[in-house]
Design a protein around this motif. Sequence first.
Motif, PDB file in Angstrom:
ATOM      1  N   LEU A  18       0.832  -1.203   0.000  1.00 19.39           N
ATOM      2  CA  LEU A  18       0.000   0.000   0.000  1.00 19.39           C
ATOM      3  C   LEU A  18       0.869   1.257   0.000  1.00 19.39           C
ATOM      4  CD1 LEU A  18      -2.761   1.350   0.144  1.00 19.39           C
ATOM      5  CD2 LEU A  18      -2.682   1.096   2.642  1.00 19.39           C
ATOM      6  N   GLU A  19       1.922   1.285   0.810  1.00 24.73           N
ATOM      7  CA  GLU A  19       2.802   2.460   0.855  1.00 24.73           C
ATOM      8  C   GLU A  19       3.462   2.701  -0.492  1.00 24.73           C
ATOM      9  OE1 GLU A  19       5.499   1.660   4.051  1.00 24.73           O
ATOM     10  OE2 GLU A  19       4.292   2.738   5.510  1.00 24.73           O
ATOM     11  N   MET A  20       3.963   1.647  -1.125  1.00 22.86           N
ATOM     12  CA  MET A  20       4.618   1.799  -2.423  1.00 22.86           C
ATOM     13  C   MET A  20       3.624   2.315  -3.475  1.00 22.86           C
ATOM     14  SD  MET A  20       7.828   0.989  -1.894  1.00 22.86           S
ATOM     15  CE  MET A  20       7.611   1.694  -0.246  1.00 22.86           C
ATOM     16  N   THR A  21       2.384   1.812  -3.409  1.00 25.96           N
ATOM     17  CA  THR A  21       1.360   2.247  -4.371  1.00 25.96           C
ATOM     18  C   THR A  21       0.999   3.712  -4.168  1.00 25.96           C
ATOM     19  OG1 THR A  21       0.433   0.013  -4.511  1.00 25.96           O
ATOM     20  CG2 THR A  21      -0.986   1.831  -5.205  1.00 25.96           C
ATOM     21  N   LEU A  22       0.830   4.129  -2.908  1.00 30.56           N
ATOM     22  CA  LEU A  22       0.476   5.519  -2.627  1.00 30.56           C
ATOM     23  C   LEU A  22       1.590   6.470  -3.052  1.00 30.56           C
ATOM     24  CD1 LEU A  22      -1.222   5.134   0.875  1.00 30.56           C
ATOM     25  CD2 LEU A  22      -2.342   5.629  -1.302  1.00 30.56           C
ATOM     26  N   GLY A  43      10.936   3.579   7.275  1.00 26.86           N
ATOM     27  CA  GLY A  43      11.342   2.187   7.123  1.00 26.86           C
ATOM     28  C   GLY A  43      12.159   1.985   5.860  1.00 26.86           C
ATOM     29  N   THR A  44      12.484   0.755   5.589  1.00 28.93           N
ATOM     30  CA  THR A  44      13.374   0.430   4.486  1.00 28.93           C
ATOM     31  C   THR A  44      12.637   0.324   3.156  1.00 28.93           C
ATOM     32  OG1 THR A  44      14.993  -1.208   3.714  1.00 28.93           O
ATOM     33  CG2 THR A  44      13.121  -2.032   4.970  1.00 28.93           C
ATOM     34  N   LEU A  45      13.350   0.563   2.064  1.00 30.72           N
ATOM     35  CA  LEU A  45      12.756   0.396   0.740  1.00 30.72           C
ATOM     36  C   LEU A  45      12.716  -1.070   0.318  1.00 30.72           C
ATOM     37  CD1 LEU A  45      14.255   3.342  -1.373  1.00 30.72           C
ATOM     38  CD2 LEU A  45      11.897   3.080  -0.584  1.00 30.72           C
ATOM     39  N   PRO A  66       6.076  -4.465  -5.747  1.00 27.42           N
ATOM     40  CA  PRO A  66       5.652  -3.123  -5.307  1.00 27.42           C
ATOM     41  C   PRO A  66       6.767  -2.089  -5.435  1.00 27.42           C
ATOM     42  CG  PRO A  66       4.931  -4.797  -3.747  1.00 27.42           C
ATOM     43  CD  PRO A  66       5.877  -5.479  -4.682  1.00 27.42           C
ATOM     44  N   LEU A  67       7.994  -2.474  -5.075  1.00 24.35           N
ATOM     45  CA  LEU A  67       9.122  -1.554  -5.195  1.00 24.35           C
ATOM     46  C   LEU A  67       9.418  -1.243  -6.648  1.00 24.35           C
ATOM     47  CD1 LEU A  67      11.507   0.048  -4.056  1.00 24.35           C
ATOM     48  CD2 LEU A  67      12.816  -2.087  -4.016  1.00 24.35           C
ATOM     49  N   ASN A  68       9.414  -2.252  -7.490  1.00 23.72           N
ATOM     50  CA  ASN A  68       9.701  -2.016  -8.908  1.00 23.72           C
ATOM     51  C   ASN A  68       8.639  -1.152  -9.569  1.00 23.72           C
ATOM     52  OD1 ASN A  68      12.221  -3.223  -9.372  1.00 23.72           O
ATOM     53  ND2 ASN A  68      11.329  -5.262  -9.463  1.00 23.72           N
TER      54      ASN A  68
END
Length: 202
Positions: A18-22, A43-45, A66-68
Amino acid sequence: MQEGGSFAAVVARARYRLEMTLLADACAEAQQHGYQAVLLTDGTLMPFELQTSRQAPGNPSQLLQPLNDLLNRAHSHKALVCSYIARPNSNALLSLCAQQISDMDALPDLSTLSDADLLRDVLQPGRRTSSFKPSWSANQANFLGGEAREIHACYANFGTGVGFQAEIARLEFPRWCEDNLDVICGILQRQVQVGRGYPLIL
Protein backbone atom coordinates in the motif's frame (compact mmCIF):
# COMPACT_ATOMS: atom_id res chain seq x y z
CA MET A 1 -5.70 -19.11 12.75
CA GLN A 2 -2.23 -18.22 11.59
CA GLU A 3 0.62 -17.96 14.06
CA GLY A 4 1.48 -14.46 15.24
CA GLY A 5 4.67 -14.27 13.21
CA SER A 6 2.94 -15.35 10.01
CA PHE A 7 0.05 -12.94 10.56
CA ALA A 8 2.48 -10.10 11.29
CA ALA A 9 4.35 -10.88 8.07
CA VAL A 10 1.12 -10.77 6.05
CA VAL A 11 0.19 -7.41 7.58
CA ALA A 12 3.69 -6.04 6.96
CA ARG A 13 3.59 -7.08 3.30
CA ALA A 14 0.13 -5.55 2.83
CA ARG A 15 1.29 -2.28 4.42
CA TYR A 16 4.42 -2.26 2.27
CA ARG A 17 2.42 -2.77 -0.95
CA LEU A 18 0.00 0.00 0.00
CA GLU A 19 2.80 2.46 0.86
CA MET A 20 4.62 1.80 -2.42
CA THR A 21 1.36 2.25 -4.37
CA LEU A 22 0.48 5.52 -2.63
CA LEU A 23 3.96 6.90 -3.27
CA ALA A 24 3.74 5.96 -6.94
CA ASP A 25 0.33 7.65 -7.26
CA ALA A 26 1.69 10.78 -5.54
CA CYS A 27 4.50 11.30 -8.05
CA ALA A 28 2.07 11.26 -10.98
CA GLU A 29 -0.26 13.69 -9.20
CA ALA A 30 2.63 16.06 -8.43
CA GLN A 31 3.70 16.15 -12.07
CA GLN A 32 0.15 16.94 -13.16
CA HIS A 33 0.37 20.09 -11.02
CA GLY A 34 3.80 21.04 -12.32
CA TYR A 35 5.86 19.90 -9.33
CA GLN A 36 8.77 17.52 -8.98
CA ALA A 37 7.78 14.97 -6.36
CA VAL A 38 9.99 14.16 -3.37
CA LEU A 39 8.63 10.86 -2.06
CA LEU A 40 9.45 10.05 1.56
CA THR A 41 8.57 6.92 3.51
CA ASP A 42 9.53 5.49 6.87
CA GLY A 43 11.34 2.19 7.12
CA THR A 44 13.37 0.43 4.49
CA LEU A 45 12.76 0.40 0.74
CA MET A 46 13.80 -3.23 0.31
CA PRO A 47 11.25 -5.85 1.46
CA PHE A 48 12.32 -7.22 4.83
CA GLU A 49 12.29 -10.83 3.61
CA LEU A 50 14.98 -9.95 1.07
CA GLN A 51 17.27 -8.39 3.67
CA THR A 52 17.52 -11.26 6.11
CA SER A 53 19.37 -13.65 3.82
CA ARG A 54 22.56 -13.31 1.81
CA GLN A 55 20.99 -15.55 -0.82
CA ALA A 56 18.13 -14.15 -2.86
CA PRO A 57 15.13 -16.43 -3.39
CA GLY A 58 15.11 -18.20 -6.72
CA ASN A 59 12.64 -15.63 -8.03
CA PRO A 60 12.25 -12.52 -5.82
CA SER A 61 10.13 -10.76 -8.46
CA GLN A 62 6.87 -11.12 -6.53
CA LEU A 63 8.31 -9.57 -3.36
CA LEU A 64 9.98 -6.83 -5.39
CA GLN A 65 6.95 -5.98 -7.53
CA PRO A 66 5.65 -3.12 -5.31
CA LEU A 67 9.12 -1.55 -5.20
CA ASN A 68 9.70 -2.02 -8.91
CA ASP A 69 6.32 -0.48 -9.72
CA LEU A 70 7.25 2.55 -7.61
CA LEU A 71 10.72 2.85 -9.16
CA ASN A 72 9.31 2.59 -12.69
CA ARG A 73 6.79 5.36 -12.16
CA ALA A 74 9.04 7.58 -10.04
CA HIS A 75 11.89 7.36 -12.56
CA SER A 76 9.61 8.19 -15.46
CA HIS A 77 8.22 11.22 -13.56
CA LYS A 78 11.72 12.33 -12.44
CA ALA A 79 10.67 12.04 -8.80
CA LEU A 80 13.08 11.71 -5.88
CA VAL A 81 12.55 8.71 -3.60
CA CYS A 82 13.94 8.25 -0.11
CA SER A 83 13.17 6.21 2.99
CA TYR A 84 13.97 7.38 6.53
CA ILE A 85 15.01 4.86 9.15
CA ALA A 86 15.15 6.27 12.67
CA ARG A 87 17.34 4.48 15.24
CA PRO A 88 18.89 2.18 12.61
CA ASN A 89 20.37 -1.06 13.90
CA SER A 90 22.34 -2.05 10.80
CA ASN A 91 26.07 -2.71 11.18
CA ALA A 92 27.04 -2.49 7.48
CA LEU A 93 29.67 0.19 8.02
CA LEU A 94 31.13 -1.55 11.07
CA SER A 95 31.49 -4.73 9.05
CA LEU A 96 33.25 -2.88 6.24
CA CYS A 97 35.65 -1.27 8.72
CA ALA A 98 36.37 -4.59 10.38
CA GLN A 99 37.26 -6.15 7.03
CA GLN A 100 40.05 -3.60 6.63
CA ILE A 101 41.75 -4.59 9.89
CA SER A 102 44.29 -7.37 9.50
CA ASP A 103 44.50 -8.31 13.20
CA MET A 104 40.92 -9.39 13.87
CA ASP A 105 41.86 -10.52 17.39
CA ALA A 106 42.59 -6.89 18.26
CA LEU A 107 38.99 -5.88 17.61
CA PRO A 108 36.54 -5.46 20.47
CA ASP A 109 33.26 -7.36 20.36
CA LEU A 110 31.20 -5.63 17.68
CA SER A 111 28.16 -7.89 17.90
CA THR A 112 26.22 -5.47 20.11
CA LEU A 113 27.16 -2.31 18.22
CA SER A 114 25.42 -0.64 15.29
CA ASP A 115 26.51 1.90 12.70
CA ALA A 116 24.60 4.52 14.66
CA ASP A 117 26.76 3.77 17.71
CA LEU A 118 29.85 4.29 15.56
CA LEU A 119 28.64 7.59 14.11
CA ARG A 120 26.92 9.19 17.09
CA ASP A 121 30.06 10.88 18.41
CA VAL A 122 31.80 11.62 15.12
CA LEU A 123 29.13 12.64 12.61
CA GLN A 124 28.38 16.31 13.17
CA PRO A 125 24.78 17.62 13.11
CA GLY A 126 23.77 18.56 9.57
CA ARG A 127 26.33 16.20 8.01
CA ARG A 128 26.00 12.87 6.25
CA THR A 129 28.25 10.00 5.30
CA SER A 130 29.14 9.02 1.76
CA SER A 131 26.63 6.74 0.13
CA PHE A 132 27.15 3.01 -0.18
CA LYS A 133 25.36 0.06 -1.75
CA PRO A 134 23.85 -2.37 0.79
CA SER A 135 24.90 -5.96 0.18
CA TRP A 136 21.43 -7.52 -0.04
CA SER A 137 21.54 -10.20 -2.70
CA ALA A 138 18.35 -8.90 -4.33
CA ASN A 139 19.83 -5.40 -4.64
CA GLN A 140 21.02 -6.00 -8.19
CA ALA A 141 20.30 -4.41 -11.54
CA ASN A 142 18.82 -7.60 -12.98
CA PHE A 143 16.19 -7.70 -10.20
CA LEU A 144 15.45 -3.96 -10.10
CA GLY A 145 15.46 -3.02 -13.78
CA GLY A 146 18.85 -1.37 -14.15
CA GLU A 147 21.81 -0.01 -12.21
CA ALA A 148 20.12 3.37 -11.73
CA ARG A 149 17.45 1.62 -9.65
CA GLU A 150 19.75 -0.24 -7.30
CA ILE A 151 19.22 0.87 -3.70
CA HIS A 152 21.97 2.93 -2.08
CA ALA A 153 22.13 4.21 1.49
CA CYS A 154 23.85 6.73 3.74
CA TYR A 155 23.67 7.94 7.32
CA ALA A 156 22.88 11.50 8.35
CA ASN A 157 22.82 13.35 11.65
CA PHE A 158 19.66 15.45 11.80
CA GLY A 159 20.34 16.60 15.37
CA THR A 160 20.07 20.23 16.39
CA GLY A 161 23.67 20.61 17.51
CA VAL A 162 22.53 21.91 20.90
CA GLY A 163 24.63 19.96 23.37
CA PHE A 164 25.50 17.70 20.43
CA GLN A 165 22.10 16.04 20.39
CA ALA A 166 22.68 13.38 17.76
CA GLU A 167 19.75 12.19 15.63
CA ILE A 168 21.33 9.51 13.45
CA ALA A 169 19.11 8.20 10.67
CA ARG A 170 19.73 5.87 7.78
CA LEU A 171 18.47 6.96 4.36
CA GLU A 172 17.82 4.59 1.46
CA PHE A 173 17.24 5.76 -2.10
CA PRO A 174 17.55 4.56 -5.70
CA ARG A 175 20.90 5.33 -7.27
CA TRP A 176 19.48 7.93 -9.65
CA CYS A 177 18.69 10.15 -6.64
CA GLU A 178 22.31 10.33 -5.51
CA ASP A 179 23.03 13.63 -7.29
CA ASN A 180 20.14 15.21 -5.36
CA LEU A 181 20.98 13.67 -1.99
CA ASP A 182 21.87 17.03 -0.42
CA VAL A 183 18.46 18.37 -1.50
CA ILE A 184 16.75 15.39 0.13
CA CYS A 185 18.80 15.82 3.31
CA GLY A 186 17.90 19.51 3.43
CA ILE A 187 14.20 18.70 3.24
CA LEU A 188 14.52 16.04 5.92
CA GLN A 189 16.54 18.34 8.18
CA ARG A 190 13.72 20.88 8.14
CA GLN A 191 11.10 18.16 8.65
CA VAL A 192 12.99 16.78 11.66
CA GLN A 193 13.25 20.27 13.20
CA VAL A 194 9.53 20.91 12.77
CA GLY A 195 8.70 17.42 14.02
CA ARG A 196 10.96 17.82 17.08
CA GLY A 197 13.23 14.87 16.30
CA TYR A 198 11.28 12.98 13.63
CA PRO A 199 10.15 14.12 10.16
CA LEU A 200 6.73 15.73 10.61
CA ILE A 201 5.52 14.51 7.23
CA LEU A 202 6.06 10.91 8.34
